[in-house]
Design a protein around this motif. Structure first.
Motif, PDB file in Angstrom:
ATOM      1  N   THR A 184       0.831  -1.201   0.065  1.00  0.00           N
ATOM      2  CA  THR A 184      -0.041  -0.250   0.129  1.00  0.00           C
ATOM      3  C   THR A 184       0.688   1.411   0.017  1.00  0.00           C
ATOM      4  O   THR A 184       0.865   2.077  -0.751  1.00  0.00           O
ATOM      5  CB  THR A 184      -0.981  -0.018   1.483  1.00  0.00           C
ATOM      6  N   ALA A 185       1.829   1.232   0.856  1.00  0.00           N
ATOM      7  CA  ALA A 185       2.988   2.596   0.834  1.00  0.00           C
ATOM      8  C   ALA A 185       3.400   2.436  -0.454  1.00  0.00           C
ATOM      9  O   ALA A 185       3.639   3.824  -0.892  1.00  0.00           O
ATOM     10  CB  ALA A 185       3.909   2.359   1.983  1.00  0.00           C
ATOM     11  N   THR A 186       3.768   1.455  -1.019  1.00  0.00           N
ATOM     12  CA  THR A 186       4.561   1.750  -2.105  1.00  0.00           C
ATOM     13  C   THR A 186       3.641   2.248  -3.323  1.00  0.00           C
ATOM     14  O   THR A 186       3.896   3.140  -4.166  1.00  0.00           O
ATOM     15  CB  THR A 186       4.916   0.280  -2.957  1.00  0.00           C
ATOM     16  N   THR A 187       2.315   1.589  -3.453  1.00  0.00           N
ATOM     17  CA  THR A 187       1.419   2.244  -4.286  1.00  0.00           C
ATOM     18  C   THR A 187       1.017   3.826  -4.161  1.00  0.00           C
ATOM     19  O   THR A 187       1.087   4.564  -5.239  1.00  0.00           O
ATOM     20  CB  THR A 187       0.150   1.626  -4.167  1.00  0.00           C
ATOM     21  N   ALA A 188       1.207   4.076  -2.875  1.00  0.00           N
ATOM     22  CA  ALA A 188       0.774   5.664  -2.716  1.00  0.00           C
ATOM     23  C   ALA A 188       2.000   6.570  -2.878  1.00  0.00           C
ATOM     24  O   ALA A 188       1.906   7.529  -3.438  1.00  0.00           O
ATOM     25  CB  ALA A 188       0.404   5.690  -1.033  1.00  0.00           C
ATOM     26  N   LEU A 189       3.165   5.981  -2.541  1.00  0.00           N
ATOM     27  CA  LEU A 189       4.417   6.796  -2.797  1.00  0.00           C
ATOM     28  C   LEU A 189       4.562   6.934  -4.508  1.00  0.00           C
ATOM     29  O   LEU A 189       4.955   8.003  -4.806  1.00  0.00           O
ATOM     30  CB  LEU A 189       5.432   6.081  -2.183  1.00  0.00           C
ATOM     31  N   SER A 190       4.249   5.763  -4.919  1.00  0.00           N
ATOM     32  CA  SER A 190       4.432   5.779  -6.478  1.00  0.00           C
ATOM     33  C   SER A 190       3.373   6.898  -7.137  1.00  0.00           C
ATOM     34  O   SER A 190       3.857   7.713  -8.164  1.00  0.00           O
ATOM     35  CB  SER A 190       4.180   4.381  -7.101  1.00  0.00           C
ATOM     36  N   ALA A 191       2.284   6.798  -6.444  1.00  0.00           N
ATOM     37  CA  ALA A 191       1.305   7.680  -7.142  1.00  0.00           C
ATOM     38  C   ALA A 191       1.685   9.195  -6.929  1.00  0.00           C
ATOM     39  O   ALA A 191       1.288   9.913  -7.732  1.00  0.00           O
ATOM     40  CB  ALA A 191      -0.154   7.297  -6.612  1.00  0.00           C
ATOM     41  N   ALA A 192       1.856   9.372  -5.539  1.00  0.00           N
ATOM     42  CA  ALA A 192       2.282  10.716  -5.006  1.00  0.00           C
ATOM     43  C   ALA A 192       3.673  11.118  -5.969  1.00  0.00           C
ATOM     44  O   ALA A 192       3.518  12.589  -6.388  1.00  0.00           O
ATOM     45  CB  ALA A 192       2.613  10.804  -3.737  1.00  0.00           C
ATOM     46  N   HIS A 193       4.531  10.474  -6.083  1.00  0.00           N
ATOM     47  CA  HIS A 193       5.628  11.062  -6.813  1.00  0.00           C
ATOM     48  C   HIS A 193       5.283  11.674  -8.293  1.00  0.00           C
ATOM     49  O   HIS A 193       5.725  12.436  -8.759  1.00  0.00           O
ATOM     50  CB  HIS A 193       6.740  10.003  -7.048  1.00  0.00           C
ATOM     51  N   SER A 194       4.449  10.622  -8.826  1.00  0.00           N
ATOM     52  CA  SER A 194       4.026  10.956 -10.171  1.00  0.00           C
ATOM     53  C   SER A 194       2.977  12.246 -10.452  1.00  0.00           C
ATOM     54  O   SER A 194       2.745  12.540 -11.344  1.00  0.00           O
ATOM     55  CB  SER A 194       3.344   9.699 -10.945  1.00  0.00           C
ATOM     56  N   ARG A 195       2.394  12.387  -9.263  1.00  0.00           N
ATOM     57  CA  ARG A 195       1.366  13.514  -9.264  1.00  0.00           C
ATOM     58  C   ARG A 195       2.059  14.707  -8.638  1.00  0.00           C
ATOM     59  O   ARG A 195       1.288  15.982  -8.802  1.00  0.00           O
ATOM     60  CB  ARG A 195       0.043  13.004  -8.503  1.00  0.00           C
ATOM     61  N   ALA A 196       3.055  14.655  -8.049  1.00  0.00           N
ATOM     62  CA  ALA A 196       3.629  16.051  -7.301  1.00  0.00           C
ATOM     63  C   ALA A 196       4.490  16.844  -8.532  1.00  0.00           C
ATOM     64  O   ALA A 196       5.388  16.335  -9.187  1.00  0.00           O
ATOM     65  CB  ALA A 196       4.803  15.750  -6.213  1.00  0.00           C
ATOM     66  N   GLY A 197       3.961  18.151  -8.816  1.00  0.00           N
ATOM     67  CA  GLY A 197       4.698  18.748  -9.769  1.00  0.00           C
ATOM     68  C   GLY A 197       6.075  19.529  -9.253  1.00  0.00           C
ATOM     69  O   GLY A 197       6.953  19.519 -10.006  1.00  0.00           O
ATOM     70  N   ALA A 198       5.963  19.980  -7.863  1.00  0.00           N
ATOM     71  CA  ALA A 198       7.126  20.597  -7.369  1.00  0.00           C
ATOM     72  C   ALA A 198       7.614  20.189  -6.245  1.00  0.00           C
ATOM     73  O   ALA A 198       8.798  20.023  -5.921  1.00  0.00           O
ATOM     74  CB  ALA A 198       6.733  22.172  -7.060  1.00  0.00           C
ATOM     75  N   LEU A 199       6.597  19.555  -5.280  1.00  0.00           N
ATOM     76  CA  LEU A 199       7.173  18.928  -3.806  1.00  0.00           C
ATOM     77  C   LEU A 199       6.421  18.032  -3.608  1.00  0.00           C
ATOM     78  O   LEU A 199       5.357  17.848  -3.567  1.00  0.00           O
ATOM     79  CB  LEU A 199       6.962  20.289  -2.942  1.00  0.00           C
ATOM     80  N   LEU A 200       7.224  16.964  -2.981  1.00  0.00           N
ATOM     81  CA  LEU A 200       6.527  15.709  -2.410  1.00  0.00           C
ATOM     82  C   LEU A 200       7.282  15.619  -0.880  1.00  0.00           C
ATOM     83  O   LEU A 200       8.288  15.742  -0.745  1.00  0.00           O
ATOM     84  CB  LEU A 200       7.053  14.528  -3.141  1.00  0.00           C
ATOM     85  N   ILE A 201       6.038  15.684   0.094  1.00  0.00           N
ATOM     86  CA  ILE A 201       6.423  15.671   1.468  1.00  0.00           C
ATOM     87  C   ILE A 201       5.920  14.210   1.852  1.00  0.00           C
ATOM     88  O   ILE A 201       4.864  14.094   1.860  1.00  0.00           O
ATOM     89  CB  ILE A 201       5.773  16.861   2.293  1.00  0.00           C
TER      90      ILE A 201
END
Length: 145
Positions: free
Chosen positions: A112-129
């Motif tokens: 689940t964490a892998t899925t979320a982090l992958s989605a987050a990384h691909s959706r973050a334009g400038a900053l991923l926290i």
């Protein structure tokens, strides 16, 4: 330059890699850390519509509340894009890109964490926290952040 075909597989320019910040927190404290990061972002002038918050464990209370009105209403708020949007790993792939994505690694499986982090990384334009246990996050990402 020639116009490129439109569609999900085509883009006019490659996306920039977002800056990644890791905020160490326990799984139990990850949501609080994400809320603190969000407050700082808004206090520094970020527009609420620029921020997506994703959880890997229990849903954020806002998500639970909004989903109680049905998925159509929930996604209508997402599509309006004028406020912070909260979702969980289950729905993260459906969320649109935003300049800032905050992930609370507040439980859930490594998958689940892998899925979320992958989605987050691909959706973050400038900053991923990413808020959570650094060892858990690093093991999911496979490398230091």
């Amino acid at each position: 330059a020639e116009p490129s075909p439109s569609g999900p597989a085509a883009s006019a320019a490659p996306a920039a890699t977002p800056q990644i910040q890791l905020l160490p927190a326990s799984a139990e404290g990850a949501l609080d850390a994400a809320e603190e990061a969000l407050d700082l972002l808004l206090d520094s002038g970020r527009s609420p519509g620029e921020v997506l918050v994703i959880t890997t464990g229990a849903q954020h209370p806002w998500t639970e509340h909004e989903l109680s009105f049905g998925e159509a209403s929930y996604w209508a708020q997402h599509d309006a894009g004028d406020d912070v949007f909260y979702t969980d790993a289950t729905f993260a792939a459906r969320a649109a890109d935003r300049p800032v994505v905050v992930v609370a690694v507040n439980g859930g499986s490594a998958e689940t964490a892998t899925t979320a982090l992958s989605a987050a990384h691909s959706r973050a334009g400038a900053l991923l926290i990413v808020c959570g246990d650094p060892q858990t996050i690093n093991s999911v990402l496979g490398a230091g952040v």
